[in-house]
Design an enzyme around this catalytic site. Structure first.
Site, PDB file in Angstrom:
ATOM      1  CG  ASN A 162       0.952   4.853  -3.371  1.00  0.00           C
ATOM      2  OD1 ASN A 162       0.229   5.738  -3.833  1.00  0.00           O
ATOM      3  ND2 ASN A 162       0.565   4.089  -2.365  1.00  0.00           N
ATOM      4  CG  ASP A 204       8.269   3.611   3.824  1.00  0.00           C
ATOM      5  OD1 ASP A 204       7.488   3.111   4.657  1.00  0.00           O
ATOM      6  OD2 ASP A 204       7.877   4.184   2.796  1.00  0.00           O
TER       7      ASP A 204
END
Length: 336
Positions: free
Chosen positions: A17, A211
């Site tokens: 991320n 996810d």
């Protein structure tokens, strides 16, 4: 014990991320790749039909420590039980900081594979036996096999009905912290690179998409850096074929002070054989935690529930949360 398989890969920016935490889905995909290789290799060690191992179930998986860009993920898989038509693969994941040499165990997972013939995609082939270090090990494996078989049947019955996919988030009329505000879905066309030798989607590809959606739901609710903390058992009810359009949907079901649970389901829609109709392929619950800039856990904003359905799902989620908490404490005491 059975044969072993190792995979290692450096974590790159597209695995993580914006803060540098590697996505849980990236790790799940690597775990499944190692399991698929070792499962397929073992199932082809005897004469007869060539086959490919297809993922049927992943047991509950905990993410013990976050992994970061620049670290190396070491995945080691081992076959620990073989029934007539399925194999259990246990996987360990270590992170290695190549600058300091420090290593950490980040995950443990158990996966179940079923071998399908390459000649006839509906034919399940027989699994060659494995050598056990002791009769006790075989007995323990058999108990795990029976337990997962029972649970798979239960969840199949529970998820048999086709639920409507989650609609797009409604951030114009819905208030922040409601289920409708954070719910999300993505649509993905299954291409050749997503598939096994049979033309079915790799379980790891599906888990990575799941996810991704769960992470979007958690980030929309918390508006902070969020990471995957655990995934409840994932059951693959039906195979998804190349050329299908998959809709992966996620919605918040429960939030405690420090974690939030997101229900994710995958619906497949065949484009070529459209007459077969849309079907539910996979379901699971993902749990996320929210982190500050120092990587310390933050409080999760409480959910604003609307309607009986959301209230019921919240109570169910609370029960799962308390059961998992009790199990973690019991495991901790046993290790001491």
């Amino acid at each position: 014990m059975g044969p072993k398989q190792q995979l290692s890969r450096i974590m790159r920016p597209d695995d993580a991320n914006i803060v540098g935490n590697v996505h849980g889905g990236t790790i799940l995909k690597m775990i499944e790749e190692a399991g698929c290789i070792i499962g397929t290799r073992h199932c082809n060690t005897q004469p007869g039909d060539r086959c490919a191992a297809q993922l049927a179930r992943v047991e509950r998986t905990d993410f013990l420590y976050p992994m970061f860009i620049g670290e190396v993920a070491h995945v080691s898989a081992e076959i620990t039980y073989a029934s007539k038509h399925s194999v259990e693969v246990q996987v360990h994941v270590m992170s290695e900081n190549i600058l300091t040499g420090a290593t950490k165990m980040t995950n443990r997972a158990a996966l179940w594979y079923v071998p399908f013939s390459l000649e006839d995609v509906d034919n399940v082939t027989e699994v060659p036996p494995i050598k056990y270090a002791s009769p006790g090990q075989e007995e323990e494996g058999k108990k795990r096999y029976e337990a997962q078989k029972m649970e798979r049947l239960e969840t199949k019955e529970r998820n048999g009905e086709l639920l409507m996919p989650v609609s797009a988030p409604d951030r114009t009329t819905k208030e922040p912290y409601t289920v409708g505000f954070s719910q999300s879905s993505l649509i993905h066309l299954v291409g050749p690179s997503d598939c096994t030798l049979h033309g079915f989607v790799h379980g790891g590809v599906t888990m990575k998409l799941m996810d991704e959606v769960a992470g979007i739901v958690a980030a929309r609710h918390c508006k902070t850096n969020i990471v995957t903390a655990s995934v409840d058992a994932i059951n693959f009810h039906r195979k998804i074929m190349k050329g299908c359009v998959v809709t992966v949907s996620g919605r918040a079901t429960f939030a405690s002070n420090k974690s939030m649970e997101i229900e994710v389901f995958v619906d497949a829609d065949p484009l070529i054989e459209a007459e077969k109709g849309k079907y539910r392929a996979v379901t699971a619950f993902f749990t996320y935690i929210s982190l500050d800039k120092q990587g310390k856990p933050l409080s999760i904003p409480p959910m604003k529930l609307e309607g009986d359905g959301e209230q019921r799902r919240f109570e169910d989620g609370k029960m799962r949360y308390l059961q998992n908490k009790a199990k973690r404490l019991a495991d901790k005491e046993r290790q001491q």
